[in-house]
Design a protein around this motif. Structure first.
Motif, PDB file in Angstrom:
ATOM      1  N   ALA A 247       0.832  -1.200   0.000  1.00  0.00           N
ATOM      2  CA  ALA A 247       0.000   0.000   0.000  1.00  0.00           C
ATOM      3  C   ALA A 247       0.869   1.252   0.000  1.00  0.00           C
ATOM      4  O   ALA A 247       0.586   2.234  -0.711  1.00  0.00           O
ATOM      5  N   LEU A 248       1.938   1.247   0.793  1.00  0.00           N
ATOM      6  CA  LEU A 248       2.842   2.393   0.852  1.00  0.00           C
ATOM      7  C   LEU A 248       3.517   2.633  -0.500  1.00  0.00           C
ATOM      8  O   LEU A 248       3.609   3.775  -0.963  1.00  0.00           O
ATOM      9  N   VAL A 249       3.956   1.566  -1.155  1.00  0.00           N
ATOM     10  CA  VAL A 249       4.574   1.695  -2.482  1.00  0.00           C
ATOM     11  C   VAL A 249       3.561   2.256  -3.484  1.00  0.00           C
ATOM     12  O   VAL A 249       3.886   3.123  -4.305  1.00  0.00           O
ATOM     13  N   ALA A 250       2.314   1.804  -3.430  1.00  0.00           N
ATOM     14  CA  ALA A 250       1.278   2.289  -4.341  1.00  0.00           C
ATOM     15  C   ALA A 250       1.010   3.774  -4.107  1.00  0.00           C
ATOM     16  O   ALA A 250       0.864   4.548  -5.067  1.00  0.00           O
ATOM     17  N   ILE A 251       0.961   4.200  -2.865  1.00  0.00           N
ATOM     18  CA  ILE A 251       0.714   5.611  -2.551  1.00  0.00           C
ATOM     19  C   ILE A 251       1.870   6.478  -3.064  1.00  0.00           C
ATOM     20  O   ILE A 251       1.654   7.536  -3.659  1.00  0.00           O
ATOM     21  N   VAL A 252       3.089   6.026  -2.855  1.00  0.00           N
ATOM     22  CA  VAL A 252       4.251   6.778  -3.339  1.00  0.00           C
ATOM     23  C   VAL A 252       4.211   6.877  -4.865  1.00  0.00           C
ATOM     24  O   VAL A 252       4.493   7.939  -5.439  1.00  0.00           O
ATOM     25  N   ALA A 253       3.832   5.797  -5.544  1.00  0.00           N
ATOM     26  CA  ALA A 253       3.757   5.811  -7.007  1.00  0.00           C
ATOM     27  C   ALA A 253       2.683   6.789  -7.482  1.00  0.00           C
ATOM     28  O   ALA A 253       2.893   7.544  -8.435  1.00  0.00           O
TER      29      ALA A 253
ATOM     30  N   PHE B  20       2.708  14.318  -9.252  1.00  0.00           N
ATOM     31  CA  PHE B  20       3.721  15.368  -9.276  1.00  0.00           C
ATOM     32  C   PHE B  20       4.233  15.585 -10.693  1.00  0.00           C
ATOM     33  O   PHE B  20       4.361  16.729 -11.142  1.00  0.00           O
ATOM     34  N   MET B  21       4.521  14.513 -11.407  1.00  0.00           N
ATOM     35  CA  MET B  21       5.003  14.633 -12.781  1.00  0.00           C
ATOM     36  C   MET B  21       3.927  15.268 -13.662  1.00  0.00           C
ATOM     37  O   MET B  21       4.222  16.112 -14.508  1.00  0.00           O
ATOM     38  N   TYR B  22       2.690  14.885 -13.486  1.00  0.00           N
ATOM     39  CA  TYR B  22       1.604  15.448 -14.295  1.00  0.00           C
ATOM     40  C   TYR B  22       1.441  16.940 -14.015  1.00  0.00           C
ATOM     41  O   TYR B  22       1.308  17.730 -14.935  1.00  0.00           O
ATOM     42  N   ASN B  23       1.460  17.316 -12.746  1.00  0.00           N
ATOM     43  CA  ASN B  23       1.299  18.724 -12.391  1.00  0.00           C
ATOM     44  C   ASN B  23       2.478  19.562 -12.854  1.00  0.00           C
ATOM     45  O   ASN B  23       2.298  20.691 -13.289  1.00  0.00           O
ATOM     46  N   SER B  24       3.688  19.064 -12.761  1.00  0.00           N
ATOM     47  CA  SER B  24       4.843  19.842 -13.200  1.00  0.00           C
ATOM     48  C   SER B  24       4.824  19.997 -14.710  1.00  0.00           C
ATOM     49  O   SER B  24       5.174  21.034 -15.245  1.00  0.00           O
ATOM     50  N   ARG B  25       4.388  18.971 -15.419  1.00  0.00           N
ATOM     51  CA  ARG B  25       4.281  19.066 -16.872  1.00  0.00           C
ATOM     52  C   ARG B  25       3.158  20.025 -17.233  1.00  0.00           C
ATOM     53  O   ARG B  25       3.273  20.813 -18.143  1.00  0.00           O
TER      54      ARG B  25
END
Length: 131
Positions: free
Chosen positions: A33-39, A45-50
């Protein structure tokens, strides 16, 4: 010497039972679950920065288009003003030419009248024998 034989070993040790448990541990699920949340956070973040870069590029393109439209509008207004000024200048030149022509015609008429009067005076004085 190739006799087959069976070997039996007897021990006095007690039997041990080993139980293998499967499942019941939640640590693996927590890690997944933690790995999924980080992903998910990384993708957002990548979508918003783009998107911010895309918005900036779109904003700059809009400003450039607005500047081009304003320049085009100014050029059209300047061309219309120049055309009006040329038309006014042509009308002024026509009026000035007409005035000059009329003045020249009036002057010519005055000169012709003066010449006619002078010629009339000259004939009147030469025809009169009593003088």
């Amino acid at each position: 010497m190739s006799e087959e034989y069976e070997r039996t070993t007897v021990t006095n040790e007690p039997t041990r039972t080993v139980e293998i448990r499967r499942g019941g541990g939640a640590a693996g699920w927590w890690v997944a679950a933690l790995v999924a949340i980080v992903a998910i956070v990384a993708v957002m973040f990548m979508y918003n920065s783009r998107s911010a870069g895309d918005l900036q590029a779109a904003r700059e393109q809009g400003e450039a288009q607005a500047s081009m439209a304003a320049a085009s509008q100014s050029a059209q207004e300047a061309a219309a003003t120049a055309a009006q000024a040329a038309q006014d200048a042509a009308a002024g030149a026509a009026v000035a030419t007409e005035s000059a022509a009329q003045a020249a015609a009036d002057q010519t008429q005055d000169v012709a009248a003066a010449a006619s009067d002078a010629a009339q005076d000259a004939t009147d004085t030469t025809v009169d024998p009593n003088r």
